[in-house]
Design a protein around this motif. Sequence first.
Motif, short mmCIF file in Angstrom:
data_model
loop_
_atom_site.label_atom_id
_atom_site.label_comp_id
_atom_site.label_asym_id
_atom_site.label_seq_id
_atom_site.Cartn_x
_atom_site.Cartn_y
_atom_site.Cartn_z
N GLY A 35 2.10 -26.05 30.19
CA GLY A 35 2.17 -24.73 30.78
C GLY A 35 0.91 -24.35 31.52
N TRP A 36 1.01 -23.25 32.26
CA TRP A 36 -0.12 -22.64 32.94
C TRP A 36 -0.28 -21.21 32.46
N TYR A 37 -1.51 -20.84 32.16
CA TYR A 37 -1.87 -19.47 31.80
C TYR A 37 -2.90 -18.96 32.80
N ARG A 38 -3.10 -17.64 32.82
CA ARG A 38 -4.16 -17.08 33.64
C ARG A 38 -4.82 -15.92 32.90
N GLN A 39 -6.06 -15.63 33.29
CA GLN A 39 -6.84 -14.61 32.61
C GLN A 39 -7.80 -13.94 33.58
N THR A 40 -7.87 -12.61 33.52
CA THR A 40 -8.84 -11.83 34.28
C THR A 40 -9.88 -11.27 33.32
N PRO A 41 -11.07 -10.89 33.81
CA PRO A 41 -12.11 -10.39 32.92
C PRO A 41 -11.65 -9.21 32.07
N GLY A 42 -11.90 -9.30 30.77
CA GLY A 42 -11.56 -8.22 29.86
C GLY A 42 -10.11 -8.16 29.43
N SER A 43 -9.28 -9.09 29.88
CA SER A 43 -7.87 -9.08 29.53
C SER A 43 -7.49 -10.31 28.72
N GLU A 44 -6.32 -10.24 28.10
CA GLU A 44 -5.82 -11.34 27.30
C GLU A 44 -5.23 -12.42 28.20
N ARG A 45 -5.38 -13.66 27.80
CA ARG A 45 -4.79 -14.75 28.54
C ARG A 45 -3.26 -14.65 28.48
N GLU A 46 -2.60 -14.75 29.64
CA GLU A 46 -1.16 -14.58 29.70
C GLU A 46 -0.47 -15.81 30.28
N LEU A 47 0.74 -16.04 29.81
CA LEU A 47 1.53 -17.17 30.28
C LEU A 47 2.00 -16.94 31.71
N VAL A 48 1.86 -17.95 32.55
CA VAL A 48 2.40 -17.94 33.91
C VAL A 48 3.71 -18.72 33.98
N ALA A 49 3.70 -19.95 33.46
CA ALA A 49 4.89 -20.79 33.49
C ALA A 49 4.75 -21.93 32.50
N GLY A 50 5.89 -22.43 32.01
CA GLY A 50 5.91 -23.59 31.14
C GLY A 50 7.03 -24.52 31.53
N ILE A 51 6.89 -25.79 31.19
CA ILE A 51 7.90 -26.79 31.53
C ILE A 51 7.97 -27.84 30.43
N SER A 52 9.19 -28.24 30.07
CA SER A 52 9.41 -29.23 29.03
C SER A 52 9.48 -30.63 29.62
N GLN A 53 9.52 -31.62 28.75
CA GLN A 53 9.65 -33.00 29.19
C GLN A 53 10.96 -33.22 29.95
N SER A 54 12.01 -32.48 29.57
CA SER A 54 13.30 -32.58 30.22
C SER A 54 13.46 -31.60 31.39
N LEU A 55 12.36 -30.93 31.79
CA LEU A 55 12.27 -30.11 32.99
C LEU A 55 12.91 -28.72 32.86
N THR A 106 18.75 -16.13 25.99
CA THR A 106 18.93 -15.82 27.40
C THR A 106 18.16 -16.75 28.31
N GLY A 107 17.36 -17.63 27.73
CA GLY A 107 16.57 -18.56 28.50
C GLY A 107 15.56 -19.26 27.61
N TYR A 108 14.75 -20.11 28.22
CA TYR A 108 13.73 -20.84 27.49
C TYR A 108 12.42 -20.06 27.47
N ALA A 109 11.68 -20.23 26.39
CA ALA A 109 10.37 -19.60 26.24
C ALA A 109 9.35 -20.66 25.85
N TYR A 110 8.21 -20.63 26.53
CA TYR A 110 7.15 -21.59 26.26
C TYR A 110 6.25 -21.11 25.14
N THR A 111 6.00 -22.00 24.18
CA THR A 111 5.04 -21.76 23.12
C THR A 111 3.87 -22.69 23.35
N GLY A 112 2.67 -22.13 23.49
CA GLY A 112 1.50 -22.90 23.87
C GLY A 112 1.03 -23.88 22.82
N GLY A 113 0.38 -24.94 23.30
CA GLY A 113 -0.19 -25.95 22.44
C GLY A 113 -1.70 -25.83 22.34
N PRO A 114 -2.33 -26.75 21.62
CA PRO A 114 -3.76 -26.64 21.30
C PRO A 114 -4.73 -27.15 22.36
#
Length: 126
Positions: A35-55, A106-114
């Motif tokens: 997945g890809w996350y993004r973060q601005t100063p003073g804010s929490e890191r947020e998910l942008v997009a995730g993708i599985s091995q099966s796409l 209703t769809g897929y949700a990405y759970t981040g890894g380490p």
Amino acid sequence: QVQLVESGGGLVQPGGSLRLSCTASGSILSRNAMGWYRQTPGSERELVAGISQSLNTDYADSVKGRFTISRDNAKNTVYLQMNSLKPEDTAVYYCNAGGSLVWKGTGYAYTGGPYWGQGTQVTVSS
């Protein structure tokens, strides 16, 4: 032994495009979601997009229709194509590995890894 190396960030005008890349050492991308996350100063890191091995994919509402996540398992590389960029897209973007994509009804949700990349700055400004 897992290392994520990102590239592709930079300065772009509103409406422009950038393509981020993240290459992983070892075989982590061949057997885990990314997945890809993004973060601005003073804010929490947020998910942008995730993708599985099966796409299967998961996108934040703010980037749907503008960003596309993809991967090349043979190269252990994940990409984020960013089009129609807006000033509010300005952030440090981080690659994430070792996660999973789960069905939520209703769809897929990405759970981040380490595992995390070093971060790459994306600035959208005129």
